[in-house]
Design a protein around this motif. Structure first.
Motif, short mmCIF file in Angstrom:
data_model
loop_
_atom_site.label_atom_id
_atom_site.label_comp_id
_atom_site.label_asym_id
_atom_site.label_seq_id
_atom_site.Cartn_x
_atom_site.Cartn_y
_atom_site.Cartn_z
N CYS A 181 67.68 9.38 35.70
CA CYS A 181 66.67 10.09 36.46
C CYS A 181 67.43 10.95 37.45
O CYS A 181 68.40 10.50 38.05
CB CYS A 181 65.80 9.08 37.22
SG CYS A 181 64.78 9.84 38.51
N CYS B 9 65.00 5.24 46.19
CA CYS B 9 63.87 4.92 45.32
C CYS B 9 64.00 3.49 44.82
O CYS B 9 65.02 2.84 45.03
CB CYS B 9 63.79 5.89 44.16
SG CYS B 9 65.04 5.58 42.90
N CYS C 92 58.77 5.29 43.93
CA CYS C 92 59.28 6.17 42.89
C CYS C 92 59.08 7.60 43.36
O CYS C 92 57.99 7.98 43.75
CB CYS C 92 58.55 5.94 41.58
SG CYS C 92 59.04 7.14 40.32
N CYS D 12 59.36 2.04 37.77
CA CYS D 12 60.30 3.15 37.64
C CYS D 12 60.15 3.77 36.26
O CYS D 12 60.02 3.07 35.26
CB CYS D 12 61.71 2.59 37.83
SG CYS D 12 63.03 3.66 37.24
N VAL D 13 60.16 5.08 36.21
CA VAL D 13 59.98 5.78 34.94
C VAL D 13 61.25 6.53 34.50
O VAL D 13 61.18 7.54 33.82
CB VAL D 13 58.79 6.76 35.00
CG1 VAL D 13 57.49 6.00 35.12
CG2 VAL D 13 58.94 7.73 36.18
S1 SF4 Z 1 62.03 4.86 40.66
FE1 SF4 Z 1 61.32 6.90 40.17
S2 SF4 Z 1 62.73 8.17 41.29
FE2 SF4 Z 1 63.71 6.20 41.14
S3 SF4 Z 1 64.93 6.25 39.29
FE3 SF4 Z 1 62.97 5.43 38.75
S4 SF4 Z 1 61.86 7.22 38.04
FE4 SF4 Z 1 63.54 7.99 39.23
#
Ligand code: SF4
Ligand SMILES: Cc1cc2nc3c(=O)[nH]c(=O)nc-3n(C[C@H](O)[C@H](O)[C@H](O)COP(=O)(O)OP(=O)(O)OC[C@H]3O[C@@H](n4cnc5c(N)ncnc54)[C@H](O)[C@@H]3O)c2cc1C
Lengths: 330, 807
Positions: free
Chosen positions: A106, A122, A130, A139-140
């Motif tokens: 990410c 994050c 996130c 988390c994506v």
């Molecule tokens: S929590 Fe959100 S910002 Fe942090 S790595 Fe995961 S997807 Fe990315």
């Protein structure tokens, strides 16, 4: 094993280190104990044949996978995926085991400690929200392995070894759609080997979207595997990489193929349906709606390639590079 | 003796110049022996790290360094309070930087404090223990925000709350020109900012000697300006400061400012009594920046039916980032060189540079001119299409006249652009390809010009811009001393070649000693394509003085007239009887016996030929270089990807002193231009640089670089040493618009915004599919209150006056 058990989450295994060490430098990983796998001879080597199925030791390097004659001939999609990983230097060090266990990515997370501190940590490391999807409970971050979608499409199985013995699971069962807990295995379990079933007429391909012909992680990967009888598809697997926190199978689209002939019209319809589960977010290179749109294009092109239809005579970056790299590998 | 009085000798007489020779420093680089700044290790050396701001805009309320100081291994912790309250900046008009910020931080990455420790990791940990209390201020992150914001200010000076500089100049009556036009076209363009991405990160090492004198080794393109800045900020006499520029692993303009880390290591070395090194991380290089300005542009041109330009009006707004840097010059450069490629009889320019809370922009290869070149070359392409003209032919017909003046009082000497155009048109098969290739394939054309060294130094003075000392020892060894710094462009090789040519020896016989303010005469630095011409002229002068002595001494011995002697092939001999002569070393001994120690100096100052109006200082140069380019691309209509297939590029850099080096510069420029055209973007999200890494900041690899067909068109410019002009910057300029024009030829989509990313191409194709105008780019130009223009009579078409020379 005992080290892993003793130190629990404080310990991590390292194979080629090409993912782990950069992450340690940026303090995304802060293991207290590193367990090197390279001394474990049993984890190396590539064995078997297309007829009986093959076994890839977790420590087989991506270069070995991409150049292995049996794989090149009978599992060319896997050779291609391995060959499309990063750069020659990284492929010489990076292993297939490390590739399937690769951390999710990410562009809010793959940053230095100071950068992450400046923007606000994050939940994947040091924080609790996130930044990509502020409402998201999870988390994506993006599954970014090139070989995982192909292995999935080929029906690969994974042998895990842990303190309590070993187990063999289908590769899809290794993953979870969670950017943090993206592997459905215990931390002290290691991937010992990956087993490929006999080819048995399965033909597969892999298309990778990235900006440059080297270095770049996939921002979309499309693995398609078909088993045909005559003109008719008996079995189809379409697996998308880099569109979620784990590889994602386009099951609905696969159903459209079953028992059908691969016509250009069907391919277009399948591609459209296959693109539905693709939900890229704004956390990698290239804008997310473009990646979504490319899912359709890449699935169609992968299917056309397998159907022996022209994939467009555009000598474009992607198509050109995929083939150029294949040649280079040979 | 100046270059005009000694017209370059004919090519066939030259032994070194014009030969394809390897660089004098090539071997060390190939085997990894070259010592860059970060390779320096001195006894007891400590390591420094900087604490950088984490807010784009904030007031500093308090800094507590006590925890950092307490960390074992930490040797010193400093803040802005440890420096005299002196601001600096590369331009005298923009003294707005501090070694470490004291009151405010103005971008994420602004330096706030620094630590010296026994190793880098400890220094890094210590920076994290420094507590800074900030009062965040509203960040201003775009041109629009900067123009709209009236109360919050980033800097306390300038031509408006967040306007750094406004410029308005008119040469001739443009309205009159528009009245005479058959077609008037207006277009808007945007050019995104980009970083230089040098392979070597910035690094500096400082040491205080027991006698209280400071030595700084630094990866810099401008040791002289760093020298001045260190003396100013540390309040030291210049005579107590020595700056040595280490071999620079790529600069491209990114190492032309004095930087915070250079001042910091100097102060830390003083406080700790140890040498101190600081090497920036790649992320920090994106913060040090000084890269390409993002520029929003509007251009209006009036042409007659055959495409002849009657008048042009050009406006630019530059997003300058948080500090001045070279920005005032950059602003002028977005306007000044519009007139030196094609004939523009009347010209009006309005420019504006705003401050934003981003790393400061500055000079990157082409400094301020790739953006307008892109705009104008695409704009002219549209005009050619509207008039049904061949775009290459339309331009060729109005190439500037050699030895003439432009509307804005710039003096053109040689110009090989017509030939450049002919050669690329021919080589690329332009006539058979343009508008004739199958869908998805296209060719684009563009041309450009650039300066060969700025006519003025950065600070006002009457002194030379460069100096060279040549010394000959009794064994025939020759050393050449110059303040110039080789940043990979090959200036050491040029110095050796020029001296070797004059003295009749080979480059390998010469030791070059460069870029050391204690040992070498001043050279202003490796920027503005100035070194080959200026240093070359100075080197030639110095070497010619010594050759005179050698020939005199040899003539006496041989009992002939010195006029009948030549120095060549490591010998001095009779032109008409080559057997009669002596070795170079013998001639040197005779000369030393006759005249004393053999050393001579040469220096160079460019002619003062600019206009007399305010703002006339940017644009003049001894000579302009030219390039024409044809690019062929394939565009995938489903993915929008643009793949360059082949580039034909013809370059007039005057005489190519070493064609190998010139070709290297052309190819490097093409590669760099492709990156800007298609992928590079210095962009921000939530106040931070979005992608400060070499992995995610996309720049092409060799796999993305197509075949490059380089054609050298040699003019013989009276201003340059042996007729040379420049090669380092102009070849980048036409590449970007050539690609944009080729994309249009391929798929009929105008991407009026750089970079041309796949999603923009697809967006244009979608518009085309819906029957809308297939154009992606800026929609409006914000209102800027430009002042009334300074009106100057157009000097267009007047003959060049080359008598205005160096006094
Ligand atoms: S929590 Fe959100 S910002 Fe942090 S790595 Fe995961 S997807 Fe990315
Ligand atoms: C610049 C760059 C570009 C890259 N580009 C790509 C790309 O295009 N595509 C791509 O797929 N990858 C890419 N990578 C990631 C990486 O190089 C590869 O995925 C590689 O295969 C990882 O293997 P490794 O052996 O180096 O893993 P390591 O770094 O050693 O380990 C990676 C992770 O897997 C775990 N692990 C390793 N082996 C095992 C095992 N046997 N059992 C259990 N856990 C294990 C480690 O603990 C760690 O969490 C890139 C990396 C870099 C730095």
């Amino acid at each position: 094993m005992s080290l892993l058990q003793e130190h629990g989450p404080d310990a991590m295994v390292v194979a080629g280190g090409t993912d782990l060490f950069p992450n340690m430098k940026r303090r995304q990983f802060e293991p207290r104990v590193l367990v090197g796998l390279r001394g474990v001879r049993e984890l190396g080597g590539i064995r078997g044949s297309a007829r009986e199925g093959m076994t890839l030791g977790a420590l087989a390097t991506l270069t070995q996978v991409s150049l292995h004659p049996e794989i090149l001939t009978h599992y060319p999609a896997l050779a291609r995926a391995a060959d499309l990983v990063s750069t020659p230097q990284l492929r010489n060090m990076g292993t297939i085991g490390g590739n399937v266990c690769l951390d999710t990515r990410c562009n809010y997370y793959n940053q230095s400690y100071a950068w992450r501190k400046a923007i606000g940590f994050c939940m994947k490391k040091d924080g609790d929200i996130c930044l990509v999807a502020p409402g998201s409970p999870r988390c994506v971050a993006v599954s970014s392995s090139d070989t995982a979608p192909v292995l999935w499409s080929l029906g690969a199985r994974v042998r895990l070894v842990g303190p309590d013995g070993e187990r063999v699971i289908p590769l899809p069962a290794l993953y979870r759609d969670d950017g943090i807990q993206y592997l459905a295995k215990a931390p002290e379990e290691i991937v010992a080997e990956i087993a490929l079933p006999p080819v048995d007429g399965l033909r597969a391909t892999y298309w990778k979207l990235r900006r440059r012909g080297s270095f770049d992680f996939p921002v979309l990967g499309v693995a398609v595997a078909l088993r045909r009888e005559g003109e008719v598809c008996r079995e189809a697997r379409i697996v998308l990489g880099a569109v979620a926190s784990q590889p994602r199978e386009a099951v609905e689209a696969e159903r459209l193929l079953a028992g059908e002939r691969l016509t250009p019209e069907l391919i277009d319809r399948v591609a459209e349906v296959a693109a539905r589960p693709s939900k890229p977010l704004d956390n990698t290179d290239l804008v997310y709606y473009y990646r979504k749109r490319m899912t359709r294009v890449y699935v169609a092109r992968a299917l056309r390639e397998l159907a022996g239809l022209p994939v467009g005579d555009w000598p474009t970056a992607m198509a050109g590079r995929n083939h150029a790299n294949d040649e280079e590998a040979r | 003796m100046g270059p005009v009085e000694t017209p370059p000798r004919r090519a066939e007489e030259l032994a070194v110049i014009g030969k394809r020779l390897p660089k004098v420093d090539a071997w060390g680089k190939v085997i990894g022996e070259t010592k860059y700044a970060d390779d320096l290790i001195l006894p007891r050396m400590a390591h420094a790290r900087l604490l950088r701001a984490r807010h784009p805009h904030a007031r500093i309320k308090a800094i507590d360094t006590s925890r950092a100081r307490a960390l074992p291994g930490v040797l010193a912790v400093i803040t802005g309070a440890d420096f005299p309250p002196v601001k600096f900046g590369i331009l005298p008009v923009s003294q707005d930087e501090e070694a470490l910020s004291t009151e405010k931080v103005r971008y994420v990455g602004d330096a706030v404090a620094a630590v010296a420790a026994v190793d880098e990791e400890t220094a890094e940990r210590a920076t994290e223990l420094i507590e800074v209390e900030y009062e965040p201020l509203p960040p201003i992150m775009s041109i629009e925000e900067a123009l709209a914001e009236g109360t919050v200010r980033i800097q306390e000076y300038g031509d408006g709350p967040n306007i750094h500089k406004l410029v308005s100049l008119e040469f001739g009556d443009v309205e009159e020109g528009f009245r005479e036009a058959d077609l008037i076209r207006e277009d808007l363009f945007y050019f995104e900012g980009s970083n230089h991405l040098p392979m070597e990160q910035h690094a500096a090492v400082a040491r205080w000697d027991p006698d209280g004198k400071l030595t700084l080794w630094s990866s810099t393109q401008t040791p002289h300006y760093v020298h001045r800045t260190l003396a100013k900020v540390l309040e030291l006499p210049m005579s107590h400061v020595r700056v040595i520029a280490t071999p620079v692993g790529g600069g491209f303009g990114g190492k032309s400012d004095p930087f915070s880390h250079e001042l910091v290591v100097a102060r830390l070395a003083q406080l700790t009594g140890r040498p101190v090194k600081c090497t920036l991380t790649r992320e920090e290089v994106f913060y040090a920046h000084r890269g390409r300005h993002p520029v929003l542009m509007w251009v209006k041109t009036g042409v007659t039916r055959d495409g002849t330009i009657q008048a042009m009006h050009f406006r630019s707004i530059l997003d300058g980032g948080a500090y001045g840097s070279y920005g005032v010059a950059s602003t002028f450069y977005t306007g000044a060189l519009q007139t030196v490629t094609y004939k523009v009889p009347r010209y009006k320019f309005e420019g504006c540079r705003v401050f934003t809370n981003k790393p400061p922009c500055g000079p990157k290869r082409g400094h301020g001119t790739p953006q307008p070149r892109y705009a104008i070359e695409v704009h002219l392409d549209k005009i050619a299409e509207a008039l049904g003209l061949d775009p290459a032919e339309m331009r060729r017909r109005q190439v500037v006249e050699p030895f003439s003046k432009t509307a804005n009082h710039l003096t053109i000497t040689t110009c090989g652009l017509e030939e450049c155009i002919d050669r690329v048109v021919e080589a690329s098969g332009w006539r058979e390809k343009h508008r004739r290739l199958p869908p998805g394939r296209g060719v684009g054309f563009a041309a450009s010009s650039y300066i060969t060294g700025a006519g003025l130094a950065i600070y006002w003075n009457e002194m030379p811009h460069t100096g060279v000392i040549v010394k000959i020892d009794r064994g025939g060894g020759v050393a050449a001393f110059c303040g110039s710094i080789d940043i990979g462009q090959g200036s050491d090789s040029v110095l050796a070649s020029v001296v070797a040519e004059v003295l009749g020896i080979l480059p390998e016989d010469i030791r070059v000693v460069t870029a050391d303010t204690d040992l070498t005469p001043v050279d202003l630095g490796s920027y503005s394509s100035r070194v080959t011409l200026m240093m070359g002229n100075a080197a030639k002068e110095a070497a010619e003085k010594l050759r005179g002595l050698l020939l005199d001494a040899a003539a006496k011995k041989l009992e002939v007239s010195p006029a009948g002697l030549v120095a060549r092939g490591r010998r001095v001999y009779l032109r008409d009887d080559p057997e009669r002569g002596m070795s170079f070393a013998e001639a040197a001994q005779l000369a030393e016996a006759a005249y004393g120690t053999l050393a001579a100096a040469g220096s160079y100052r460019p002619p003062r030929r600019g206009g007399k109006f305010k703002g006339a200082g940017v644009g003049p140069t001894p000579a302009y270089s030219y390039t024409a380019c044809v690019a062929e691309v394939a565009v995938d209509p489903e993915t929008g990807e643009v793949r360059p297939l082949e580039i034909w590029i013809a370059h007039d850099g005057g005489r190519a002193l070493n064609p190998l080096l010139v070709e290297g510069q052309v190819e490097g420029s093409v590669y760099m231009g492709l990156g800007e055209a298609l992928m590079e973007e210095q962009i921000f999200r939530k106040g931070l640089h979005k992608i400060p890494s070499m992995l995610e900041y996309k720049s092409p690899t060799t796999l993305e670089t197509p075949e490059i067909r380089t054609i050298l068109v040699e003019t013989n410019d009276p201003e340059g040493p042996f007729g040379a002009k420049e090669a380092g910057q102009v070849p980048l300029l036409p590449l970007i618009p050539a690609i944009a024009n080729a994309v249009y030829d391929a798929v009929g989509v105008r991407v009026d915004e750089i970079p041309i990313t796949p999603e923009k191409v697809l967006k244009g194709l979608d518009q085309k599919g819906k029957g809308q105008e297939p154009r992606v780019g800026p929609e409006r130009f914000p209102r800027v209150s430009f002042p009334e223009p300074i009106r100057v009579e157009s000097a267009f078409g007047q003959p060049a006056d080359l008598s205005l020379k160096r006094e």
